[in-house]
Structures are given as C-alpha cells and as structure tokens.
Design a protein around this motif. Structure first.
Motif: not given
Length: 183
Positions: A67, A76, A79-80, A83-84, A166
């Motif tokens: 991330a 951001d 968010r990463r 997602e990861e 997410t």
C-alpha cells in the motif's frame, strides 16, 4: 505424500471465514487430508488458529508494504491499504473473533507492529490536516479493523458486492455516515 502446509492453512482459512465453528474434521476434509494428518501438523484447534494468526500477520504486513503508506496523501494510502488487504479480509475477520489471540502475554507482537504502522498513517493524515484530530490514531485503527471484518462478513454473506468492499469501507471510515451538503 508430502502435505503442503500453506495449502492446508489457506483451506482452513477459507472454511473458517465462512463457518468459524467448523470442526477439525471439517477443516481436514476441506484441505483434502485426513484428520490424523491434520493433527500431525496442528495438535489441535488452538495450534491451527495460531498458525492462521501467523498467516494473517504475514498477509497484513504484505498489504501494508504494497500500500506504500508513506506515499501521497494519507487518504489515498488508506484506500490503497484497504484494496491490498481485501483478499485477506475474511481471514482477518475470523481472527478478529478469536479473543485468545489478543489477550494476555501470549499476544503476538506482530499485531502491535501492524497497529503501529496503521496508527502512524492516521497520525500522518492528522498532521497534514486530512483527518480529524479529535479521534485518536488508535481509535481510527480499531475502527478500520472493525470495518474490514464487517465488510468481509457482508461480502461472504452476499449482502455486499465484493467490488464495493473498498469504496464502502473507505467512505464510511473517512467520510462518516452524515450526508454532505451538495453545493
């Protein structure tokens, strides 16, 4: 025939994320091995859960690394991170319910390291003015864990589409539930 320990752990994780009360017999069946073989690798449920804990910690550390938490705006990076971590969210949801992992002196230091990394991200967001300062980084970290677990359960139960995982977690964590005034 050699038993692939990673396969057994991932099979156990997949089953236990759907049915946390599954028996060791059911875990063995899901992994395609006998109960005796499972017991040769894991003396009992506690040993299996501890091995799943190590897998969960490794998955979290990998997600944290991927991330790139220090890059760009903190929002951001959050968010990463979500997602990861999404592929491991079911396992984490299961582990989240295993109280013995988080109590007493037997607590794995890996969780504290993960907590520190995530709290550092929230502190960075507070310092940059992106995140509220009236909520502690520790609370934001716990809230993220709770949302990840809830999101995983909702996806598993079919109440939420995987593709929305997410977005729903990040928006609720960072934006809250209050409707914003449109200008």
């Amino acid at each position: 025939m050699a038993v692939d320990r990673d396969h057994v752990l991932r099979s156990a994780a997949a089953l236990l994320t759907r049915r946390s009360t599954a028996t060791m017999d059911e875990v063995a069946k899901a992994a395609g091995i006998s109960r005796a073989t499972l017991h040769r690798h894991f003396a009992g449920r506690d040993a299996l859960v501890r091995a799943l804990e190590a897998l969960g910690i490794a998955e979290c550390e990998g997600a944290l690394d991927a991330a790139r938490l220090d890059e760009g705006p903190a929002r951001d990076a959050v968010r990463r991170l979500v997602e990861e971590i999404e592929p491991a969210a079911g396992l984490l949801a299961f582990l989240y319910t295993e109280n013995q992992l988080f109590e007493g002196e037997a607590q794995n230091e890996g969780w504290a390291h993960i907590d520190d990394r995530i709290a550092t991200l929230f502190r960075r967001g507070q310092s940059s003015g992106e995140f509220r300062i009236d909520l502690t980084p520790a609370w934001l970290t716990e809230a993220l864990y709770g949302l990840l677990a809830s999101g995983a359960w909702a996806v598993t139960e079919g109440r939420v589409a995987r593709k929305d995982f997410t977005h729903m977690i990040v928006e609720l964590l960072l934006g809250g539930a209050l409707r914003r005034e449109e200008s």
